[in-house]
Design a protein around this motif. Structure first.
Motif, mmCIF file in Angstrom:
data_model
loop_
_atom_site.group_PDB
_atom_site.id
_atom_site.type_symbol
_atom_site.label_atom_id
_atom_site.label_comp_id
_atom_site.label_asym_id
_atom_site.label_seq_id
_atom_site.Cartn_x
_atom_site.Cartn_y
_atom_site.Cartn_z
ATOM 1 N N VAL A 136 0.859 -1.185 0.000
ATOM 2 C CA VAL A 136 0.000 0.000 0.000
ATOM 3 C C VAL A 136 0.896 1.237 0.000
ATOM 4 O O VAL A 136 1.309 1.737 1.041
ATOM 5 C CB VAL A 136 -0.947 0.021 1.217
ATOM 6 N N ASP A 137 1.219 1.698 -1.191
ATOM 7 C CA ASP A 137 2.060 2.889 -1.375
ATOM 8 C C ASP A 137 1.113 4.082 -1.484
ATOM 9 O O ASP A 137 0.693 4.459 -2.571
ATOM 10 C CB ASP A 137 2.904 2.720 -2.640
ATOM 11 N N VAL A 138 0.777 4.662 -0.336
ATOM 12 C CA VAL A 138 -0.334 5.617 -0.261
ATOM 13 C C VAL A 138 0.018 6.983 -0.847
ATOM 14 O O VAL A 138 1.187 7.374 -0.869
ATOM 15 C CB VAL A 138 -0.796 5.810 1.201
ATOM 16 N N PRO A 139 -1.005 7.733 -1.290
ATOM 17 C CA PRO A 139 -0.778 9.141 -1.626
ATOM 18 C C PRO A 139 -0.268 9.862 -0.381
ATOM 19 O O PRO A 139 -0.754 9.628 0.730
ATOM 20 C CB PRO A 139 -2.174 9.646 -2.011
ATOM 21 N N CYS A 140 0.737 10.722 -0.551
ATOM 22 C CA CYS A 140 1.325 11.391 0.616
ATOM 23 C C CYS A 140 1.845 12.770 0.218
ATOM 24 O O CYS A 140 1.742 13.186 -0.934
ATOM 25 C CB CYS A 140 2.448 10.541 1.208
ATOM 26 N N SER A 141 2.438 13.453 1.181
ATOM 27 C CA SER A 141 2.943 14.811 0.955
ATOM 28 C C SER A 141 4.145 14.855 0.033
ATOM 29 O O SER A 141 4.462 15.900 -0.525
ATOM 30 C CB SER A 141 3.313 15.446 2.296
ATOM 31 N N GLY A 142 4.856 13.726 -0.107
ATOM 32 C CA GLY A 142 6.046 13.705 -0.961
ATOM 33 C C GLY A 142 7.214 14.490 -0.398
ATOM 34 O O GLY A 142 8.126 14.862 -1.135
ATOM 35 N N THR A 143 7.222 14.715 0.925
ATOM 36 C CA THR A 143 8.287 15.532 1.520
ATOM 37 C C THR A 143 9.663 14.880 1.413
ATOM 38 O O THR A 143 10.678 15.567 1.544
ATOM 39 C CB THR A 143 7.971 15.826 2.994
ATOM 40 N N ALA A 193 -1.161 -13.098 6.627
ATOM 41 C CA ALA A 193 -0.440 -12.521 5.484
ATOM 42 C C ALA A 193 0.156 -11.160 5.844
ATOM 43 O O ALA A 193 -0.164 -10.577 6.880
ATOM 44 C CB ALA A 193 -1.374 -12.400 4.292
ATOM 45 N N ARG A 194 1.024 -10.641 4.957
ATOM 46 C CA ARG A 194 1.735 -9.391 5.237
ATOM 47 C C ARG A 194 1.253 -8.228 4.380
ATOM 48 O O ARG A 194 0.891 -8.410 3.211
ATOM 49 C CB ARG A 194 3.236 -9.571 4.998
ATOM 50 N N LEU A 195 1.299 -7.061 4.989
ATOM 51 C CA LEU A 195 0.982 -5.806 4.309
ATOM 52 C C LEU A 195 2.132 -4.839 4.526
ATOM 53 O O LEU A 195 2.617 -4.702 5.652
ATOM 54 C CB LEU A 195 -0.325 -5.220 4.851
ATOM 55 N N VAL A 196 2.572 -4.186 3.453
ATOM 56 C CA VAL A 196 3.621 -3.174 3.542
ATOM 57 C C VAL A 196 2.988 -1.806 3.306
ATOM 58 O O VAL A 196 2.451 -1.538 2.232
ATOM 59 C CB VAL A 196 4.743 -3.413 2.515
ATOM 60 N N TYR A 197 3.022 -0.966 4.336
ATOM 61 C CA TYR A 197 2.545 0.415 4.232
ATOM 62 C C TYR A 197 3.744 1.284 3.874
ATOM 63 O O TYR A 197 4.795 1.201 4.513
ATOM 64 C CB TYR A 197 1.948 0.861 5.565
ATOM 65 N N ALA A 198 3.605 2.123 2.844
ATOM 66 C CA ALA A 198 4.761 2.895 2.371
ATOM 67 C C ALA A 198 4.367 4.315 2.001
ATOM 68 O O ALA A 198 3.263 4.563 1.505
ATOM 69 C CB ALA A 198 5.390 2.204 1.156
ATOM 70 N N THR A 199 5.295 5.243 2.249
ATOM 71 C CA THR A 199 5.145 6.633 1.800
ATOM 72 C C THR A 199 6.496 7.134 1.295
ATOM 73 O O THR A 199 7.547 6.569 1.616
ATOM 74 C CB THR A 199 4.698 7.584 2.941
ATOM 75 N N CYS A 200 6.450 8.235 0.539
ATOM 76 C CA CYS A 200 7.684 8.966 0.216
ATOM 77 C C CYS A 200 7.688 10.270 1.012
ATOM 78 O O CYS A 200 8.088 11.319 0.530
ATOM 79 C CB CYS A 200 7.823 9.213 -1.283
ATOM 80 N N SER A 201 7.220 10.156 2.253
ATOM 81 C CA SER A 201 7.153 11.293 3.176
ATOM 82 C C SER A 201 8.176 11.110 4.287
ATOM 83 O O SER A 201 8.566 9.984 4.607
ATOM 84 C CB SER A 201 5.751 11.398 3.781
ATOM 85 N N ILE A 202 8.597 12.214 4.894
ATOM 86 C CA ILE A 202 9.443 12.142 6.086
ATOM 87 C C ILE A 202 8.731 12.765 7.289
ATOM 88 O O ILE A 202 9.355 12.991 8.322
ATOM 89 C CB ILE A 202 10.814 12.812 5.852
ATOM 90 N N LEU A 203 7.428 13.003 7.175
ATOM 91 C CA LEU A 203 6.656 13.586 8.271
ATOM 92 C C LEU A 203 6.108 12.491 9.178
ATOM 93 O O LEU A 203 5.524 11.516 8.695
ATOM 94 C CB LEU A 203 5.503 14.427 7.732
ATOM 95 N N ASP A 204 6.241 12.667 10.493
ATOM 96 C CA ASP A 204 5.765 11.638 11.407
ATOM 97 C C ASP A 204 4.242 11.479 11.372
ATOM 98 O O ASP A 204 3.725 10.401 11.667
ATOM 99 C CB ASP A 204 6.255 11.902 12.838
ATOM 100 N N ASP A 205 3.503 12.526 10.976
ATOM 101 C CA ASP A 205 2.041 12.406 10.849
ATOM 102 C C ASP A 205 1.665 11.269 9.907
ATOM 103 O O ASP A 205 0.695 10.549 10.143
ATOM 104 C CB ASP A 205 1.426 13.700 10.289
ATOM 105 N N GLU A 206 2.430 11.130 8.820
ATOM 106 C CA GLU A 206 2.103 10.150 7.790
ATOM 107 C C GLU A 206 2.833 8.822 7.992
ATOM 108 O O GLU A 206 2.507 7.835 7.323
ATOM 109 C CB GLU A 206 2.478 10.711 6.409
ATOM 110 N N ASN A 207 3.780 8.800 8.903
ATOM 111 C CA ASN A 207 4.629 7.619 9.069
ATOM 112 C C ASN A 207 4.436 6.969 10.437
ATOM 113 O O ASN A 207 3.588 6.100 10.606
ATOM 114 C CB ASN A 207 6.086 8.007 8.827
ATOM 115 N N GLU A 208 5.216 7.392 11.427
ATOM 116 C CA GLU A 208 5.127 6.774 12.752
ATOM 117 C C GLU A 208 3.726 6.913 13.347
ATOM 118 O O GLU A 208 3.210 5.965 13.962
ATOM 119 C CB GLU A 208 6.161 7.397 13.695
ATOM 120 N N GLY A 209 3.118 8.080 13.165
ATOM 121 C CA GLY A 209 1.766 8.286 13.692
ATOM 122 C C GLY A 209 0.756 7.332 13.082
ATOM 123 O O GLY A 209 -0.109 6.783 13.774
ATOM 124 N N GLN A 210 0.881 7.103 11.785
ATOM 125 C CA GLN A 210 -0.027 6.180 11.108
ATOM 126 C C GLN A 210 0.244 4.733 11.511
ATOM 127 O O GLN A 210 -0.686 3.943 11.694
ATOM 128 C CB GLN A 210 0.098 6.333 9.583
#
Length: 375
Positions: free
Chosen positions: A274-281, A321-338
């Motif tokens: 799941v390579d989600v839409p993100c801020s792209g930071t 089964a496994r799920l990979v959550y991914a972003t191209c963000s460096i913001l904790d709102d979209e990463n660790e927080g999620q």
């Protein structure tokens, strides 16, 4: 006064781009297609100058009193003479080439010293990186071919990655047309490597885009099993089909919105990416215009959207089964927080330590990924 050839096109482009909602790379591509008389050398110079001016937009705003693009171009070319403006009353975010919103976020997350270094990296041109297609070649053989003509070296971390010292016209190379490589940042390759699919597995690339990460993990399956690519944008799936064909990946199929198979494969996947839409930071070096559009409302909207997408994606997993959550963000709102939110609110258990990559000088972009197991 008549402007030099390249300056004329830079000014003309900026006057058209002002107020446009389209991404910079798309607008520039359209402009260059409409002006085919611009040669390769001039195209490169025009592109590098425009990207630089967009990166340093607010610093130019603070120094240049004129809104005329020609005056702003002169100002940009004088930015290296820091002694002429370093004592001016310029806000710190403008000096660092980022909007105030990101300045405050980065300051809270990283502290002042790390913030300054991060902004420096984000305002440099990104390197050119490719991934060897292991279905058709290996990195050493491909590197040997490329080094006959270009300065290239193996990536430090990605096992199939190759980085070029200078910008290279990759899409015209015979190795590209043969499907021996794809353009892909080293960090993106490492994220794709989180999908440890085996031959015979069923894998869903949810929010697949044009299939970049599928192209990276598909060789692990050795043509056995099935890969499904889903995206709400049918036109990107058309591009994915072309890339999959060129790469020689035959155990895949694209599922546009409303496809009946989306129902029949629920609960049957061994892996879901799941390579989600993100801020792209994490990729602002490549998309500098995006940083001026990021604000609190955008992040709130993206966080909500990411959670909605994950609720749907989980439905496709088998138990265990496994799920990979991914972003191209460096913001904790979209990463660790999620990651914390998903662990508490979805039938998912975090496996191992998430992959958290910051943009690296002369190296990879910033990415984040976390591997979950369905419980």
């Amino acid at each position: 006064m008549r402007l030099p050839f390249c300056d004329h096109h830079i000014v003309a482009f900026l006057e058209d781009f002002e107020g446009s909602n389209k991404p910079l790379d798309l607008c520039l591509s359209e402009y260059l297609r409409a002006h085919k008389s611009i040669g390769a050398h001039d195209r490169r110079m025009i592109g590098e100058t425009l990207y630089g001016m967009i990166r340093w937009k607010t610093l130019i705003d603070a120094i240049c009193p004129s809104s005329y693009a020609g005056d702003r171009l002169v100002c940009f070319r004088g930015l290296h003479r820091e002694e002429e403006w370093k004592n001016l009353d310029i806000p710190e975010p403008a000096r660092l080439g980022i909007p105030d919103f990101l300045y405050q976020k980065f300051l809270k997350m990283f502290g002042k010293e790390k913030l300054v270094g991060l902004c420096k990296v984000l305002n440099e041109p990104a390197p050119t990186t490719i991934r060897a297609n292991l279905l058709k070649t290996n990195r050493d053989d491909l590197l040997g071919r490329l080094q006959k003509e270009f300065e290239a070296s193996p990536c430090e971390y990605a096992p199939a990655g190759i980085q070029f010292k200078k910008r290279t016209p990759l899409f015209s190379l015979p190795e590209f047309k043969e499907g021996l490589f794809e353009v892909q940042d080293e960090g993106s390759q490492l994220v794709a490597g989180q999908v440890q699919a085996k031959p015979g597995d069923s894998v869903l690339d949810f929010c697949s885009g044009s299939g970049g990460k599928t192209l990276a993990f598909a060789p692990l399956m050795k043509g056995k099993g099935q890969i499904y690519l889903y995206d709400i944008r049918p036109w990107v799936l058309l591009e994915a089909r072309k890339r999959l064909k060129r790469a020689g990946i035959q155990n895949s199929q694209c599922l546009p919105p409303g496809h009946p198979q989306l129902t029949s494969i629920q609960g049957k996947m061994d892996w879901v990416l799941v390579d989600v839409p993100c801020s792209g930071t994490g990729t602002l070096r490549r998309n500098p215009d995006m940083k001026w559009k990021i604000d609190g409302a955008m992040i709130e909207r993206l966080v909500s959207q990411q959670r909605e997408i994950m609720v749907e994606a989980v439905k496709f997993l088998k138990p265990g089964a496994r799920l990979v959550y991914a972003t191209c963000s460096i913001l904790d709102d979209e990463n660790e927080g999620q990651t914390e939110y998903f662990s508490k609110n979805l039938p998912l258990e975090l496996e191992g330590k998430p992959l958290s990559l910051l943009p690296k000088e002369g190296g990879m972009d910033g990415f984040y990924s976390a591997v979950f197991r369905k419980i």
